[in-house]
Scaffold this motif. Structure first.
Motif, short mmCIF file in Angstrom:
data_model
loop_
_atom_site.label_atom_id
_atom_site.label_comp_id
_atom_site.label_asym_id
_atom_site.label_seq_id
_atom_site.Cartn_x
_atom_site.Cartn_y
_atom_site.Cartn_z
N ARG A 21 0.91 5.61 -5.00
CA ARG A 21 1.49 4.31 -5.33
C ARG A 21 0.72 3.65 -6.48
O ARG A 21 -0.48 3.84 -6.62
CB ARG A 21 1.43 3.38 -4.12
CG ARG A 21 2.50 3.66 -3.08
CD ARG A 21 1.99 4.67 -2.06
NE ARG A 21 2.83 4.70 -0.89
CZ ARG A 21 3.47 5.77 -0.48
NH1 ARG A 21 3.40 6.89 -1.14
NH2 ARG A 21 4.21 5.72 0.61
N TYR B 94 0.18 -0.19 -7.87
CA TYR B 94 0.42 -1.61 -7.63
C TYR B 94 0.97 -2.24 -8.91
O TYR B 94 0.42 -2.08 -9.98
CB TYR B 94 -0.85 -2.32 -7.18
CG TYR B 94 -0.60 -3.77 -6.82
CD1 TYR B 94 -0.07 -4.08 -5.57
CD2 TYR B 94 -0.84 -4.79 -7.72
CE1 TYR B 94 0.20 -5.39 -5.23
CE2 TYR B 94 -0.58 -6.11 -7.38
CZ TYR B 94 -0.06 -6.40 -6.14
OH TYR B 94 0.21 -7.70 -5.81
N ASN C 280 3.25 -7.91 -4.41
CA ASN C 280 2.83 -8.85 -3.36
C ASN C 280 3.95 -9.21 -2.39
O ASN C 280 3.70 -9.91 -1.42
CB ASN C 280 2.23 -10.11 -3.98
CG ASN C 280 3.24 -10.88 -4.82
OD1 ASN C 280 4.24 -10.33 -5.26
ND2 ASN C 280 2.97 -12.15 -5.04
N ASP D 149 5.63 -6.79 -0.80
CA ASP D 149 5.64 -5.65 0.12
C ASP D 149 4.42 -5.73 1.03
O ASP D 149 3.36 -6.20 0.62
CB ASP D 149 5.60 -4.33 -0.64
CG ASP D 149 6.76 -4.16 -1.60
OD1 ASP D 149 7.90 -4.42 -1.18
OD2 ASP D 149 6.53 -3.78 -2.76
N THR D 150 4.57 -5.24 2.25
CA THR D 150 3.41 -5.18 3.14
C THR D 150 2.77 -3.81 3.04
O THR D 150 3.40 -2.83 2.62
CB THR D 150 3.80 -5.44 4.61
OG1 THR D 150 4.54 -4.32 5.10
CG2 THR D 150 4.62 -6.73 4.74
N ILE D 151 1.53 -3.73 3.48
CA ILE D 151 0.80 -2.47 3.45
C ILE D 151 1.45 -1.44 4.39
O ILE D 151 1.40 -0.25 4.15
CB ILE D 151 -0.70 -2.71 3.78
CG1 ILE D 151 -1.52 -1.51 3.30
CG2 ILE D 151 -0.90 -3.02 5.24
CD1 ILE D 151 -2.98 -1.81 3.16
N LEU E 271 0.65 2.50 3.52
CA LEU E 271 -0.80 2.54 3.30
C LEU E 271 -1.60 1.90 4.43
O LEU E 271 -2.78 1.61 4.27
CB LEU E 271 -1.14 1.86 1.97
CG LEU E 271 -0.62 2.56 0.72
CD1 LEU E 271 -0.93 1.74 -0.53
CD2 LEU E 271 -1.20 3.96 0.60
N ALA E 272 -0.99 1.73 5.59
CA ALA E 272 -1.72 1.13 6.72
C ALA E 272 -2.88 2.01 7.17
O ALA E 272 -3.85 1.50 7.74
CB ALA E 272 -0.77 0.87 7.89
N THR F 7 -5.13 3.06 5.44
CA THR F 7 -6.33 2.67 4.69
C THR F 7 -7.05 1.48 5.31
O THR F 7 -8.15 1.14 4.89
CB THR F 7 -5.98 2.30 3.23
OG1 THR F 7 -5.15 1.14 3.21
CG2 THR F 7 -5.26 3.45 2.53
N CYS F 8 -6.44 0.85 6.31
CA CYS F 8 -7.04 -0.33 6.95
C CYS F 8 -8.09 0.09 7.97
O CYS F 8 -7.85 0.98 8.79
CB CYS F 8 -5.97 -1.15 7.66
SG CYS F 8 -4.74 -1.84 6.55
N VAL G 68 -0.98 -7.42 9.80
CA VAL G 68 -0.76 -5.97 9.77
C VAL G 68 -0.59 -5.44 11.18
O VAL G 68 0.33 -4.66 11.46
CB VAL G 68 -1.91 -5.24 9.04
CG1 VAL G 68 -1.75 -3.73 9.15
CG2 VAL G 68 -1.99 -5.67 7.58
#
Length: 149
Positions: free
Chosen positions: A11, A13, A19, A21-23, A28-29, A31-32, A46
């Motif tokens: 992806r 950015y 901004n 879109d959510t993670i 890309l969740a 990566t949290c 999230v």
């Protein structure tokens, strides 16, 4: 390099996501770090989205089956004849052998996990509908084995 990142589903950015879109929506969740001491900004939101059930939006990869067709961005993607998204970034994927792009799929009353499986996908390019393949995972090296070699 732009085409390589699209083949791998990386992806960018500002092009593929922004901004609005959510993670979770952009995939890309993973990566949290939910175990981080003190958490992180937006962690509650999230977690709430992850726990809300099946997703209704997702950034997906699209590959046009006709090798002569080019994608440039803003083409409409159809699922079973119904528009579900617009290509956000695209290029010719030399490794995949066709035009490849990323688009945000809107599942409507369905869920993302169901919508991409049993469907006929097409992309409208300059008023002509072309058959396409769609995936939630990268079409090139989905398990990342070549990147880690």
């Amino acid at each position: 390099l732009g085409s390589l990142r699209l083949e791998k589903g990386y992806r960018d950015y500002g092009h593929d996501m922004d901004n609005t879109d959510t993670i979770v929506d952009v995939g890309l969740a993973f990566t949290c770090n939910f175990g981080k001491s003190g958490g992180f900004v937006g962690q509650a939101a999230v977690l709430q989205q992850k726990q809300a059930g099946p997703r209704k939006r997702a950034l997906m990869q699209v590959l046009v089956k006709d090798t002569e067709v080019m994608l440039h961005g803003a083409e409409i993607v159809h699922r079973n004849g119904v528009a579900v998204g617009e290509v956000r970034a695209a290029s010719y994927g030399h490794t995949l052998g066709g035009a490849v792009g990323l688009f945000m799929a809107e599942a409507g009353s369905d869920t993302v996990s169901r919508m991409w499986r049993e469907a006929e996908w097409t992309v409208d390019v300059a008023g002509t509908s072309y058959p396409a393949l769609v995936s939630l995972r990268p079409m090139y090296d989905p398990n990342g084995l070549k990147v880690k070699a």
